[in-house]
Design a protein around this motif. Sequence first.
Motif, PDB file in Angstrom:
ATOM      1  N   GLY A  55       0.823  -1.272  -0.014  1.00 56.18           N
ATOM      2  CA  GLY A  55      -0.066  -0.049  -0.118  1.00 56.18           C
ATOM      3  C   GLY A  55       0.764   1.321   0.068  1.00 56.18           C
ATOM      4  O   GLY A  55       0.312   2.436   0.056  1.00 56.18           O
ATOM      5  N   HIS A  56       2.180   1.176  -0.070  1.00 54.58           N
ATOM      6  CA  HIS A  56       2.965   2.504  -0.060  1.00 54.58           C
ATOM      7  C   HIS A  56       3.532   2.525  -1.475  1.00 54.58           C
ATOM      8  O   HIS A  56       4.276   1.597  -1.685  1.00 54.58           O
ATOM      9  CB  HIS A  56       4.221   2.139   1.150  1.00 54.58           C
ATOM     10  N   HIS A  57       3.565   3.553  -1.951  1.00 49.86           N
ATOM     11  CA  HIS A  57       3.920   3.849  -3.152  1.00 49.86           C
ATOM     12  C   HIS A  57       5.164   4.983  -3.369  1.00 49.86           C
ATOM     13  O   HIS A  57       5.889   4.861  -4.055  1.00 49.86           O
ATOM     14  CB  HIS A  57       3.112   4.258  -4.160  1.00 49.86           C
ATOM     15  N   ASP A  58       5.009   5.953  -2.411  1.00 47.64           N
ATOM     16  CA  ASP A  58       6.079   7.048  -2.356  1.00 47.64           C
ATOM     17  C   ASP A  58       7.147   6.867  -1.397  1.00 47.64           C
ATOM     18  O   ASP A  58       8.201   7.642  -1.710  1.00 47.64           O
ATOM     19  CB  ASP A  58       5.107   8.268  -1.900  1.00 47.64           C
ATOM     20  N   ASN A  59       7.173   5.916  -0.538  1.00 49.13           N
ATOM     21  CA  ASN A  59       8.108   5.411   0.357  1.00 49.13           C
ATOM     22  C   ASN A  59       8.562   3.872   0.454  1.00 49.13           C
ATOM     23  O   ASN A  59       7.496   3.343   0.471  1.00 49.13           O
ATOM     24  CB  ASN A  59       8.076   6.296   1.747  1.00 49.13           C
ATOM     25  N   VAL A  60       9.527   3.750   0.773  1.00 51.56           N
ATOM     26  CA  VAL A  60       9.872   2.224   0.718  1.00 51.56           C
ATOM     27  C   VAL A  60      10.458   1.641   2.144  1.00 51.56           C
ATOM     28  O   VAL A  60      11.230   2.660   2.783  1.00 51.56           O
ATOM     29  CB  VAL A  60      10.941   1.968  -0.266  1.00 51.56           C
ATOM     30  N   ALA A  61      10.394   0.577   2.411  1.00 58.09           N
ATOM     31  CA  ALA A  61      11.024  -0.300   3.357  1.00 58.09           C
ATOM     32  C   ALA A  61      12.092  -1.110   2.748  1.00 58.09           C
ATOM     33  O   ALA A  61      11.776  -1.928   1.857  1.00 58.09           O
ATOM     34  CB  ALA A  61      10.070  -0.996   4.341  1.00 58.09           C
ATOM     35  N   TYR A  62      13.256  -0.902   3.363  1.00 62.58           N
ATOM     36  CA  TYR A  62      14.293  -1.852   2.910  1.00 62.58           C
ATOM     37  C   TYR A  62      14.821  -2.891   3.821  1.00 62.58           C
ATOM     38  O   TYR A  62      14.703  -2.415   5.008  1.00 62.58           O
ATOM     39  CB  TYR A  62      15.405  -1.219   2.537  1.00 62.58           C
ATOM     40  N   GLY A  63      15.275  -3.785   3.925  1.00 62.08           N
ATOM     41  CA  GLY A  63      15.690  -5.012   4.855  1.00 62.08           C
ATOM     42  C   GLY A  63      17.236  -5.269   4.748  1.00 62.08           C
ATOM     43  O   GLY A  63      17.867  -5.190   3.838  1.00 62.08           O
ATOM     44  N   MET A  64      17.645  -5.278   5.977  1.00 62.77           N
ATOM     45  CA  MET A  64      19.052  -5.417   6.197  1.00 62.77           C
ATOM     46  C   MET A  64      19.186  -6.498   7.290  1.00 62.77           C
ATOM     47  O   MET A  64      19.596  -6.323   8.592  1.00 62.77           O
ATOM     48  CB  MET A  64      20.050  -4.313   6.688  1.00 62.77           C
ATOM     49  N   PRO A  65      19.374  -7.923   7.009  1.00 62.49           N
ATOM     50  CA  PRO A  65      19.501  -8.900   8.114  1.00 62.49           C
ATOM     51  C   PRO A  65      20.871  -9.002   8.379  1.00 62.49           C
ATOM     52  O   PRO A  65      21.754  -8.870   7.669  1.00 62.49           O
ATOM     53  CB  PRO A  65      18.936 -10.114   7.152  1.00 62.49           C
ATOM     54  N   GLY A  66      20.933  -9.146   9.587  1.00 61.40           N
ATOM     55  CA  GLY A  66      22.444  -9.090  10.273  1.00 61.40           C
ATOM     56  C   GLY A  66      22.754  -8.981  11.763  1.00 61.40           C
ATOM     57  O   GLY A  66      21.407  -8.644  12.316  1.00 61.40           O
ATOM     58  N   ASP A  67      23.767  -8.824  12.141  1.00 58.68           N
ATOM     59  CA  ASP A  67      23.919  -9.063  13.774  1.00 58.68           C
ATOM     60  C   ASP A  67      24.119  -7.542  13.883  1.00 58.68           C
ATOM     61  O   ASP A  67      24.988  -6.957  13.686  1.00 58.68           O
ATOM     62  CB  ASP A  67      24.990  -9.617  13.936  1.00 58.68           C
ATOM     63  N   ALA A  68      23.336  -6.971  14.811  1.00 60.12           N
ATOM     64  CA  ALA A  68      23.056  -5.627  15.115  1.00 60.12           C
ATOM     65  C   ALA A  68      24.260  -4.909  16.204  1.00 60.12           C
ATOM     66  O   ALA A  68      24.276  -3.944  16.589  1.00 60.12           O
ATOM     67  CB  ALA A  68      21.701  -4.966  15.455  1.00 60.12           C
ATOM     68  N   GLY A  69      24.897  -6.081  16.722  1.00 61.38           N
ATOM     69  CA  GLY A  69      26.068  -5.959  17.679  1.00 61.38           C
ATOM     70  C   GLY A  69      27.415  -5.748  17.032  1.00 61.38           C
ATOM     71  O   GLY A  69      28.368  -5.591  17.530  1.00 61.38           O
ATOM     72  N   ASN A  70      27.282  -6.199  15.545  1.00 59.78           N
ATOM     73  CA  ASN A  70      28.706  -6.289  14.782  1.00 59.78           C
ATOM     74  C   ASN A  70      28.955  -4.822  14.101  1.00 59.78           C
ATOM     75  O   ASN A  70      28.164  -4.300  13.536  1.00 59.78           O
ATOM     76  CB  ASN A  70      28.454  -7.278  13.789  1.00 59.78           C
ATOM     77  N   VAL A  71      30.023  -4.440  14.554  1.00 56.79           N
ATOM     78  CA  VAL A  71      30.285  -2.749  14.132  1.00 56.79           C
ATOM     79  C   VAL A  71      30.380  -2.759  12.785  1.00 56.79           C
ATOM     80  O   VAL A  71      30.005  -1.756  12.186  1.00 56.79           O
ATOM     81  CB  VAL A  71      31.541  -2.205  14.992  1.00 56.79           C
ATOM     82  N   GLU A  72      31.093  -3.709  12.180  1.00 54.47           N
ATOM     83  CA  GLU A  72      31.328  -3.611  10.584  1.00 54.47           C
ATOM     84  C   GLU A  72      29.910  -3.770   9.838  1.00 54.47           C
ATOM     85  O   GLU A  72      29.576  -3.009   8.862  1.00 54.47           O
ATOM     86  CB  GLU A  72      32.202  -4.586  10.184  1.00 54.47           C
ATOM     87  N   PHE A  73      29.057  -4.443  10.261  1.00 59.52           N
ATOM     88  CA  PHE A  73      27.559  -4.572   9.695  1.00 59.52           C
ATOM     89  C   PHE A  73      26.850  -3.208  10.175  1.00 59.52           C
ATOM     90  O   PHE A  73      26.272  -2.829   9.108  1.00 59.52           O
ATOM     91  CB  PHE A  73      27.005  -5.664  10.393  1.00 59.52           C
ATOM     92  N   ILE A  74      27.134  -2.515  11.227  1.00 53.58           N
ATOM     93  CA  ILE A  74      26.351  -1.473  11.485  1.00 53.58           C
ATOM     94  C   ILE A  74      26.917  -0.498  10.455  1.00 53.58           C
ATOM     95  O   ILE A  74      26.112   0.279   9.860  1.00 53.58           O
ATOM     96  CB  ILE A  74      26.755  -0.855  12.920  1.00 53.58           C
ATOM     97  N   ARG A  75      28.106  -0.430  10.030  1.00 57.07           N
ATOM     98  CA  ARG A  75      28.727   0.530   9.136  1.00 57.07           C
ATOM     99  C   ARG A  75      28.237   0.448   7.632  1.00 57.07           C
ATOM    100  O   ARG A  75      27.768   1.343   7.141  1.00 57.07           O
ATOM    101  CB  ARG A  75      30.191   0.576   9.071  1.00 57.07           C
ATOM    102  N   THR A  76      28.008  -0.873   7.483  1.00 62.56           N
ATOM    103  CA  THR A  76      27.294  -1.360   6.079  1.00 62.56           C
ATOM    104  C   THR A  76      25.841  -0.734   6.166  1.00 62.56           C
ATOM    105  O   THR A  76      25.476  -0.157   5.157  1.00 62.56           O
ATOM    106  CB  THR A  76      27.488  -2.754   6.038  1.00 62.56           C
ATOM    107  N   MET A  77      25.235  -0.954   7.149  1.00 67.36           N
ATOM    108  CA  MET A  77      23.643  -0.708   7.107  1.00 67.36           C
ATOM    109  C   MET A  77      23.576   0.982   7.197  1.00 67.36           C
ATOM    110  O   MET A  77      22.821   1.320   6.346  1.00 67.36           O
ATOM    111  CB  MET A  77      23.116  -1.156   8.627  1.00 67.36           C
ATOM    112  N   VAL A  78      24.450   1.593   7.836  1.00 66.81           N
ATOM    113  CA  VAL A  78      24.227   3.254   7.760  1.00 66.81           C
ATOM    114  C   VAL A  78      24.774   3.630   6.478  1.00 66.81           C
ATOM    115  O   VAL A  78      24.060   4.506   5.828  1.00 66.81           O
ATOM    116  CB  VAL A  78      25.042   3.653   8.778  1.00 66.81           C
ATOM    117  N   GLU A  79      25.624   3.088   5.614  1.00 64.58           N
ATOM    118  CA  GLU A  79      26.018   3.449   4.404  1.00 64.58           C
ATOM    119  C   GLU A  79      24.918   3.255   3.467  1.00 64.58           C
ATOM    120  O   GLU A  79      24.493   4.000   2.564  1.00 64.58           O
ATOM    121  CB  GLU A  79      27.295   2.720   3.928  1.00 64.58           C
TER     122      GLU A  79
END
Length: 288
Positions: A55-79
């Motif tokens: 039902g959303h057309h102008d905004n989007v949800a994106y998924g990033m599966p991974g360990d939210a305690g891993n600093v390198e994963f956090i960097r990737t997610m923020v980028e």
Amino acid sequence: MNYQPFIGKTAIITGAGEGIGFAIAQHLMNEGANVVINDINPDAIDKALAKLNDGHHDNVAYGMPGDAGNVEFIRTMVEFADSIEDSNLEMIVPNAGLTEFGDFFEFNPDSFQKVVDLNLRGTFFLCQIGAAKMRDNGSQGNIVLIGSNVGERAYLNLAAYGMSKAAISMLAKQLTLPLGPLGISINCVSPGATLTERTAAEVEDYAGTWAILNPNGRVGTTDDVAHAVSFLLSPQSRHITGQTLLVDGGWTAYGPSPYTAEKIKNANPSSKNTTKNGARKVSIETGK
């Protein structure tokens, strides 16, 4: 017309495959945001995205599966969040967390480290890396941490978890100093007993059992928490920072009577489903 203060903005919400994190993502999308949701479980991400994007057309949800305690994963997610076109990364909600129930005298270093890695390291470095990106982009954003009322009051067999949640509340105070001059607000929402998919599965009649804790006579819902988070991310809260908002139906506002204390003792989930050494380990999102 719906109020949509988050058009053209991106939010990162960790631990958002279901429960509180999912409700936060849903509320922010309904108010115009793009969201990047994280969960350790890829299947939960897929199911959440199907619901969020419906039902959303102008905004989007994106998924990033991974360990939210891993600093390198956090960097990737923020980028990744920063790379979304026509949208600025301005909202961060470190919701992912781990609860480890266990007797204080039996609690082991491995369980303690798991709590620290996700609840503290994950929260701290998502704030650090996300805020640095906002600073570099010249954005004035908002961060809402997810604590727990167990960080405000003692709860049997939750010493490590309670300590971590108290630390998260203090982090919201500490980070006003480096973030305030940048125009970035930071606050903490601390839920009490909240009915989610997981809490309902863990405790029979969760709502009835835990409603006795609250003067208002009911447990919290994920929408209760999401409404509070949405407000603290919105322009109306710009002059609120460094605060912890308890969303707990009044649980922390009083001391239980002997009658209520006995009912709480009998309903204590830590007395059920214990492991061989007496510890009960349950991995859930924060605030449950």
